[in-house]
Scaffold this motif. Structure first.
Motif, short mmCIF file in Angstrom:
data_model
loop_
_atom_site.label_atom_id
_atom_site.label_comp_id
_atom_site.label_asym_id
_atom_site.label_seq_id
_atom_site.Cartn_x
_atom_site.Cartn_y
_atom_site.Cartn_z
N THR A 1 0.82 -1.22 0.00
CA THR A 1 0.00 0.00 0.00
C THR A 1 0.85 1.27 0.00
OG1 THR A 1 -0.12 0.00 2.43
CG2 THR A 1 -1.87 -1.14 1.22
N THR A 2 2.12 1.14 0.36
CA THR A 2 3.01 2.30 0.37
C THR A 2 4.12 2.18 -0.68
OG1 THR A 2 4.24 1.25 2.18
CG2 THR A 2 2.60 2.91 2.78
N GLY A 3 4.03 1.16 -1.53
CA GLY A 3 5.04 0.96 -2.57
C GLY A 3 4.62 1.55 -3.90
N ALA A 4 5.55 1.57 -4.83
CA ALA A 4 5.31 2.19 -6.14
C ALA A 4 4.32 1.41 -6.98
CB ALA A 4 6.63 2.33 -6.90
N CYS A 5 4.11 0.11 -6.68
CA CYS A 5 3.09 -0.65 -7.40
C CYS A 5 1.69 -0.36 -6.88
CB CYS A 5 3.36 -2.15 -7.27
SG CYS A 5 4.71 -2.74 -8.30
N GLY A 6 1.61 0.19 -5.68
CA GLY A 6 0.32 0.49 -5.08
C GLY A 6 -0.24 1.80 -5.61
N PRO A 7 -1.42 2.20 -5.11
CA PRO A 7 -2.12 3.37 -5.66
C PRO A 7 -1.79 4.69 -4.99
CG PRO A 7 -3.53 2.23 -4.11
CD PRO A 7 -2.24 1.43 -4.16
N ILE A 8 -0.82 4.74 -4.08
CA ILE A 8 -0.65 5.93 -3.27
C ILE A 8 -0.31 7.18 -4.10
CG2 ILE A 8 1.76 5.35 -2.71
CD1 ILE A 8 1.27 6.68 0.04
N LEU A 9 0.58 7.06 -5.08
CA LEU A 9 0.90 8.21 -5.91
C LEU A 9 -0.26 8.55 -6.84
CD1 LEU A 9 2.70 10.40 -7.11
CD2 LEU A 9 3.80 8.63 -8.53
#
Length: 426
Positions: free
Chosen positions: A268-276
């Motif tokens: 959830t906090t990685g670049a594959c996740g949606p955070i950005l």
């Protein structure tokens, strides 16, 4: 390509920057501590914290959110709206280490040991015989999070050469049996030790994300080299944060410090996740953009993925391309790979050269030796998820993924200057 308008690249300027980098790394023994340090510097610069469960703000000025070991920040210029673009710099806060297992207590042969598992692609032997601490977060049953740093409490002792005559010829380390830190004589309860430092009852600890770190502070060597752990990738985090605070962008500038890059970014906090992606979309909507206008904003946008790379090692030159290799001290490098292990293409090269020209600094290129496998980073992940122009860059390191890594203080400072140049031309 170099501008005639030179940046203030005097030795004193670079040393001052290196000392600030040392302070930042020392205060960031885990990704969670790094996120707190980023937030503290953004607060000091006048940024406002955004809570994710509250109405989103895209008013002129600076905003940021913290989620675990990740930080997203955005800077909105006066008059910004759906006609603008996003200018993004991405990095990551985590580094290879050992993570404490859920049942950490272990006793063998009269020694209290801490059960750990490897996190990321760490260089095993570099962690031997070092004074190690634990840092990270403890979460109690009520959901409260407590950051913890222990100082030096454990060591992974190496077998003496009298007992292993082949140690200098062929060192083989089993991560389960040989990389088992000891921290006391007899029996000792890690939960009680940590609870005391977090000032919570031991029986209220519900979970923990704790990582080993080398307690030796950063060192500046011969006014040339910067020696420290966690330079991959806190050098890039620090450089992008420094540039972000100092920049005066005309577009919506975005600072992205992800977590978990070293283990694949699928969190959830990685670049594959949606955070950005969520940060960009909520910012666009807060600026009044429709769904169509949001996609138009993405089409105008770009991202610089800033991570570490490999300087040629003079003791192992055969591992680099003989005709094209980066040399520490010759500036930050543009990372290129035909198989898109790095996201850089020709347009990305041009963007990076414009940024370097704006800073009045030079840059160099990195490509792999064809017979040596190539690493990767958040660049291709960001490009794939968002579909925006992305370029991979970074400073050249020696001993990457070691407990202690080596960089050039000049390269470290120049990365911040060129990133500031990016935000002036993007």
């Amino acid at each position: 390509m170099q501008s005639t308008q030179q940046a203030d690249n005097t030795p004193n300027t670079q040393l001052e920057y290196a000392h600030d980098l040392a302070d930042f790394i020392s205060a960031s023994p885990s990704s969670y501590h790094a996120a707190r340090q980023i937030a503290c510097r953004l607060d000091k610069a006048g940024f406002s914290q955004q809570m994710e469960d509250e109405e989103w703000s895209a008013t002129p000025g600076g905003h940021y959110l913290v989620r675990g070991g990740a930080v997203m920040a955005w800077r909105v210029p006066e008059g910004a709206g759906p006609h603008n673009a996003f200018a993004i710099v991405g990095s990551h806060t985590d580094s290879p280490s050992f993570k404490v297992k859920p049942s950490p207590n272990s006793v063998h042969s009269g020694f209290a040991q801490i059960n750990v598992e490897t996190y990321g692609g760490l260089l095993y032997n570099s962690w031997l015989n070092r004074e190690l601490g634990l840092a990270g977060r403890i979460v109690t049953v009520d959901g409260e999070e407590h950051l913890v740093t222990t100082g030096a409490i454990m060591v992974i002792p190496q077998l003496a050469p009298h007992l292993d005559r082949a140690a200098n010829k062929e060192l083989k380390l089993n991560p389960q049996t040989h990389l088992h830190p000891l921290w006391a004589l007899g029996e000792k309860d890690l939960f009680e030790f940590l609870a005391e430092r977090a000032e919570v009852p031991a029986d209220e600890i519900a979970g923990m994300d704790l990582f080993a770190y080398d307690t030796q502070p950063p060192q500046i060597i011969s006014d040339e080299f910067f020696a420290s752990g966690r330079q991959d990738n806190l050098v890039s985090v620090h450089a992008s944060l420094t540039a972000f605070i100092a920049a005066e962008p005309t577009e919506v500038a975005v600072f992205s410090a992800f977590d978990h890059e070293e283990i694949g970014s699928s969190t959830t906090t990685g670049a594959c996740g949606p955070i950005l992606e969520t940060t960009l979309k909520r910012t666009a909507l807060a600026l009044g953009a429709t769904q169509e206008q949001y996609f138009q904003m993405l089409a105008r946008s770009s991202c610089v993925s800033a991570d570490a790379g490999h300087s040629i090692n003079p003791n192992y030159p055969e591992y680099h391309d003989p005709d094209q290799h980066p040399v520490m001290g010759n500036g930050p490098m543009l990372k290129i790979n035909a198989n898109q292990r790095y996201a850089t293409d020709a347009h990305g090269q041009a963007l990076w050269l414009r940024a370097a020209f704006a800073a009045g600094l030079s840059t160099q290129e990195f490509v792999s030796n064809n017979a040596v496998s190539c690493g990767t980073t958040i660049g291709p992940l960001t490009a794939t998820r968002l579909g925006i122009e992305t370029v991979d860059v970074g400073v050249p390191l020696l001993s990457m993924h070691s407990a202690r890594e080596l960089s050039s203080i000049r390269d470290d400072w120049e990365l911040a200057e060129i990133l500031k140049g990016y935000w002036s031309v993007a």
